[in-house]
Design a protein around this motif. Structure first.
Motif, PDB file in Angstrom:
ATOM      1  N   LYS A 166      22.806  33.821  37.262  1.00 26.31           N
ATOM      2  CA  LYS A 166      24.326  33.957  37.554  1.00 26.31           C
ATOM      3  C   LYS A 166      24.996  33.568  38.881  1.00 26.31           C
ATOM      4  O   LYS A 166      24.694  34.164  39.708  1.00 26.31           O
ATOM      5  CB  LYS A 166      24.733  35.316  36.953  1.00 26.31           C
ATOM      6  CG  LYS A 166      24.184  35.592  35.340  1.00 26.31           C
ATOM      7  CD  LYS A 166      24.573  37.103  35.208  1.00 26.31           C
ATOM      8  CE  LYS A 166      23.880  37.492  33.823  1.00 26.31           C
ATOM      9  NZ  LYS A 166      24.156  36.635  32.988  1.00 26.31           N
ATOM     10  N   ASN A 361      27.159  43.381  32.302  1.00 24.98           N
ATOM     11  CA  ASN A 361      26.814  42.243  31.685  1.00 24.98           C
ATOM     12  C   ASN A 361      26.419  42.724  30.396  1.00 24.98           C
ATOM     13  O   ASN A 361      25.733  43.617  30.073  1.00 24.98           O
ATOM     14  CB  ASN A 361      25.721  41.503  32.322  1.00 24.98           C
ATOM     15  CG  ASN A 361      25.104  40.447  31.187  1.00 24.98           C
ATOM     16  OD1 ASN A 361      24.094  40.676  30.742  1.00 24.98           O
ATOM     17  ND2 ASN A 361      25.368  39.269  31.167  1.00 24.98           N
ATOM     18  N   ASN A 363      24.695  40.963  26.997  1.00 25.30           N
ATOM     19  CA  ASN A 363      24.097  39.793  26.393  1.00 25.30           C
ATOM     20  C   ASN A 363      23.537  40.005  24.944  1.00 25.30           C
ATOM     21  O   ASN A 363      23.424  41.217  24.543  1.00 25.30           O
ATOM     22  CB  ASN A 363      23.052  39.505  27.200  1.00 25.30           C
ATOM     23  CG  ASN A 363      22.018  40.475  27.462  1.00 25.30           C
ATOM     24  OD1 ASN A 363      20.904  40.773  26.583  1.00 25.30           O
ATOM     25  ND2 ASN A 363      22.173  41.251  28.734  1.00 25.30           N
ATOM     26  N   SER A 375      22.578  32.733  21.892  1.00 21.17           N
ATOM     27  CA  SER A 375      22.764  33.489  22.744  1.00 21.17           C
ATOM     28  C   SER A 375      23.916  33.608  23.416  1.00 21.17           C
ATOM     29  O   SER A 375      24.553  32.364  23.359  1.00 21.17           O
ATOM     30  CB  SER A 375      21.573  33.677  23.769  1.00 21.17           C
ATOM     31  OG  SER A 375      21.563  32.405  24.430  1.00 21.17           O
ATOM     32  N   ASP A 377      26.288  35.608  26.712  1.00 21.62           N
ATOM     33  CA  ASP A 377      26.597  36.550  27.752  1.00 21.62           C
ATOM     34  C   ASP A 377      28.107  36.605  28.289  1.00 21.62           C
ATOM     35  O   ASP A 377      28.726  36.002  28.447  1.00 21.62           O
ATOM     36  CB  ASP A 377      25.846  36.044  28.966  1.00 21.62           C
ATOM     37  CG  ASP A 377      24.269  36.474  28.876  1.00 21.62           C
ATOM     38  OD1 ASP A 377      23.815  37.189  29.628  1.00 21.62           O
ATOM     39  OD2 ASP A 377      23.529  35.565  28.244  1.00 21.62           O
ATOM     40  N   ASP A 379      30.240  38.679  31.218  1.00 25.71           N
ATOM     41  CA  ASP A 379      30.184  39.267  32.610  1.00 25.71           C
ATOM     42  C   ASP A 379      31.539  39.657  33.172  1.00 25.71           C
ATOM     43  O   ASP A 379      32.399  38.886  33.099  1.00 25.71           O
ATOM     44  CB  ASP A 379      29.462  38.221  33.615  1.00 25.71           C
ATOM     45  CG  ASP A 379      28.020  38.039  33.490  1.00 25.71           C
ATOM     46  OD1 ASP A 379      27.164  39.119  33.762  1.00 25.71           O
ATOM     47  OD2 ASP A 379      27.586  37.272  32.745  1.00 25.71           O
TER      48      ASP A 379
END
Length: 792
Positions: A166, A361, A363, A375, A377, A379
């Motif tokens: 990241k 985060n 996920n 998938s 994510d 943040d």
């Protein structure tokens, strides 16, 4: 045991861990039984699969390796001339696990080199004990750090630093502060990628450094505690605690570190001013001594939850509290052309910086089938940076006077990002696609005051309030195919950037604003050909971008000393780079490569000189930078107890730009890095490592002299191999200085910077906890999945 599959003419190996979770990017080598020669090498995909097709009849076996796990060498098997698709499962065991009550003593390699990628396993090193993350990076292959903390790769600046994949969204100086506050003991591995695929952000014209923090995937409750004490001129202390609990459904983890240190930085500078005829008119001699101390706490904790065999979710919480205090004594002596003293000014300064950072985060991953998964994510990251400065200038001769300036420098940074990834694969192809969006909002205040007699008054000429918002949106697609000896990877990434900046005015500074919007395509390509079991050629190419950090766009003035200021540049543009590299791999031992890059509007430090002799340090764009490079990397084990990794780089730079006059500069520079790991009996081990950089030019106006260091260390396992004691000495010859010459308009400056780099360290680490009993081979979810795929 093999099981039939419906597809014809291929073998598929599935690699899983003790929890039956697939292991991606494991190295699978298919070898002939008769001479152990390598037929083909593949990396497992995200489903843990490696595919091999068009094999001749014969006896074969698999060798599977992955960092942090015990190497697996399978039994021999026979492939007939006419065969259908077959599949096989391999379970890799973590190093710290117990396998059938047999203690595993295999050690991880410290450095693993591959074409375009280098992986450094810090846990296997010795001399990095007790160091900061930045000090550990300085010793890694191809990496150099300049006097301002900016990181270069193979002699080229513009590296993108990631933590667990990241972006940090910090400028180079803030990244340096962050890494100097992070202990190397918190890091598991560092991945150095010169040509990342389109799946990664396009930022970083020379590539990516991905720092992966420790996270234990072993089943059961376990952990590691470590502490170290280091002594240079001043003492330093580092402590880290890692804990993990994992069962069939949930994985809980925590990583907490505390670092305390005292340090110094000594800078000698001799600045010479010239007239139009090239004669010296005056000189400024400065000797600065900075003494400081720091205190940092890092926390990273979270949970992963397996909803079912196809779906999992996780949450990660992170926090940082950092404090830096220091003071500087800086006598400035003005001399005439005959070295006679004209005036002497004593400058005293104090700085205080507090960082508070929090992040969360979320996920999620779902596998539709063994070959298709998604998938995403999300943040949210917050930084609160509080800083203050105090400068006091005292005239000593020829007249006595006192002037003082103080400033409050708070900064708030708010970052929100989200990304989505989709992966699909077949026997021959792997397709990846996704999208990412990020939003950055900052509020930066510089509130300066000057001392008027005994009263502090606002200094609106230096004060500044800067508001900035930035949005980056991206789409990407990437495809990889493998056939016979060929591997082909190609991708395309589209990124759109827009920002708005607003400098609030006051009674002296006018209110102003500026904005910019731009977008571009970033292709990447990689082609590899395996000639035979010993030789592999690879060709890669890609386009990258570096955006100016928003801190560099802020036009406010930052005081370094009475005669040196730093300011931002609102006209700073992004730089774009094309990279091409050809490499050759011989027997997984030697990698040789040739590279070329061209950068337009490239970033450089710029040092204009004001009429009163003040150097104004800023950054901006120059015309063009071209580089031609060659490197050789060697990794071998001459004996069972000795392994060595070395890398030598040479690069030729051609730099063009205009800074009050036209510059056309060329330089050839090199670097060398080596690491020797020594393994002895009864738990003893040793290390000898170091690096050297030649005379180099990182910026068009600055030439840096050669420097380097040598470090040594020894280690001993104790307490039934659960504890490790390490003793290390870094920069034992005290040669990690930074010195050189900077050329200005009608002025030059020689500088030498030394730090508290010669340090002796003693550290102790202890592994605790107990693993659950592992699943026997051939049982569990891996077997069921293989049978499901095999029966179509």
């Amino acid at each position: 045991m093999f099981c039939a599959a419906q597809n014809e003419g291929f073998i598929q190996l599935k690699v899983v861990d003790s929890l039956q979770q697939p292991i991606a990017n494991a190295t699978v080598a298919l070898k002939l039984k008769k001479d152990s020669s390598i037929i083909k090498v593949q990396l497992t995909d995200t489903a843990g699969n490696a595919n091999f097709a068009d094999l001749a009849a014969g006896d074969y076996f698999f060798r599977v390796t992955y960092l942090g796990f015990v190497d697996h060498v399978g039994s021999h098997f026979y492939i007939p001339s006419n065969y259908y698709g077959v599949m096989k499962a391999v379970l890799l065991q973590a190093y710290s696990s117990t396998l059938s009550n047999i203690t595993v003593t295999t050690r991880k390699a410290f450095i693993e080199m591959k074409p375009g990628k280098t992986v450094v396993n810090l846990e296997a090193g010795i001399s990095t004990a007790g160091t900061t993350a930045m000090e550990a990076l300085e010793k890694m292959p191809g990496i150099t750090v300049d006097k301002d903390g900016a990181i270069s790769l193979k002699g080229r600046a513009g590296v993108s630093v990631l933590i667990d994949g990241k972006q940090t969204y910090l400028d180079p100086s803030q990244i340096s502060t962050l890494l100097n506050g992070m202990s190397a003991s918190q890091i598991s591995t560092v991945e150095i990628m010169e040509q990342p695929t389109s799946k990664y952000d396009a930022a970083g014209n020379t590539g990516i450094i991905n720092i992966r923090l420790k996270k234990n995937n072993q089943k059961g409750f376990n952990g590691n505690a470590s502490t170290s004490f280091a002594q240079g001129v001043y003492p330093k202390n580092s402590n880290n605690l890692q804990m993990n609990y994992r069962n069939e459904k949930i994985n809980l983890f925590l990583n907490y570190g505390v670092n305390l240190n005292k340090a110094f930085t000594k800078i000698y500078a001799l600045r010479k001013y010239y007239n139009n005829n090239g004669d010296i008119t005056s000189m400024l001699k400065q000797l600065s001594l900075f003494k400081g101390k720091g205190y940092t706490q890092n926390l990273r904790t979270g949970a992963d939850y397996t909803i079912n065999e196809k779906t999992s979710a996780g949450i990660i919480l992170s926090g940082l509290a950092l404090q830096r205090r220091g003071n500087t004594d800086n006598p400035a002596k003005w001399l005439d052309a005959s070295m006679n003293t004209d005036s002497l000014i004593q400058t005293y300064s104090k700085t205080n910086s507090h960082w508070k950072n929090g992040g969360i985060n979320f996920n999620f991953r779902h596998a539709f089938t063994a070959a298709k998964e998604i998938s995403f994510d999300v943040d949210r990251i917050l930084y609160r940076i509080l800083g203050n400065q105090y400068f006091e200038n005292n005239g000593i001769t020829p007249i006595s006077y006192k002037e003082a300036t103080q400033a409050q420098l708070p900064s708030d940074i708010k970052i929100t990002s989200a990304k989505f990834d989709y992966t699909a694969q077949s026997k021959e192809w792997k397709i990846e696609a996704g999208a990412k969006t990020s939003h950055i909002n900052t509020d930066n205040l510089a509130d300066y005051e000057y001392l008027d007699g005994t009263v502090w008054r606002e200094d609106n000429g230096k004060s500044n309030h800067f508001l900035y918002t930035e949005n980056i949106h991206a789409l990407y697609a990437n495809a990889e195919g493998k056939s016979n000896q060929w591997t082909i990877n190609g991708g395309l990434r589209y990124e759109m950037t827009s920002y708005n900046a607003h400098q609030l005015g006051n009674s002296i500074v006018k209110d102003s604003s500026f904005s910019r919007s731009y977008n571009s395509l970033f292709p990447s390509a990689f082609v590899s050909y395996q000639i035979d079991s010993s030789n592999q050629f690879s060709l890669s190419a890609g386009r990258r971008i570096d955006r100016p950090a928003f801190q560099k766009l802020n036009p406010f003035v930052f005081i370094i000393n009475k005669y040196t200021y730093q300011t931002g540049n609102p006209y700073f543009l992004p730089q774009y780079t094309w990279n091409v590299e050809l490499s050759h791999l011989y027997k997984d031992v030697v990698i040789t490569s040739l590279s070329y890059s061209i950068t337009k509007d490239y970033f450089s430090q710029i040092f204009p000189v004001s009429n009163n002799g003040i150097i104004i340090y800023t950054e901006g764009n120059l015309q063009q930078l071209q580089t031609l490079g060659a490197s050789v990397s060697l990794q071998l084990s001459p004996t069972k107890w000795w392994s060595v990794s070395t890398q030598a780089n040479i690069i030729h730079k051609k730099m063009k730009g205009f800074i009050e006059r036209q510059y056309n500069e060329r330089v050839t520079q090199g670097s060398f890095n080596f690491n020797n790991q020594l393994r002895f009996k009864k738990g003893w081990s040793g290390e000898v490592s170091g690096f050297y950089t030649s005379k180099s030019r990182n910026d068009i106006q600055e030439v840096v002299d050669p420097a380097g260091q040598v470090s040594v260390g020894i280690a001993k396992t104790v307490l039934k191999n659960k504890g490790t004691i390490k003793l290390a000495a870094r920069d034992i010859f005290y040669t990690q200085w930074m010195k050189g010459n900077t050329q200005f308009t009608n002025a030059t400056e020689y500088f030498k910077l030394t730090r508290d780099s010669r340090v002796a360290t003693v550290s102790f680490s202890y592994r605790f906890g107990k693993s659950f009993k592992t699943v026997k081979r051939g049982q569990g979810a891996a077997k069921e999945e293989i049978e499901r795929v095999g029966n179509g």
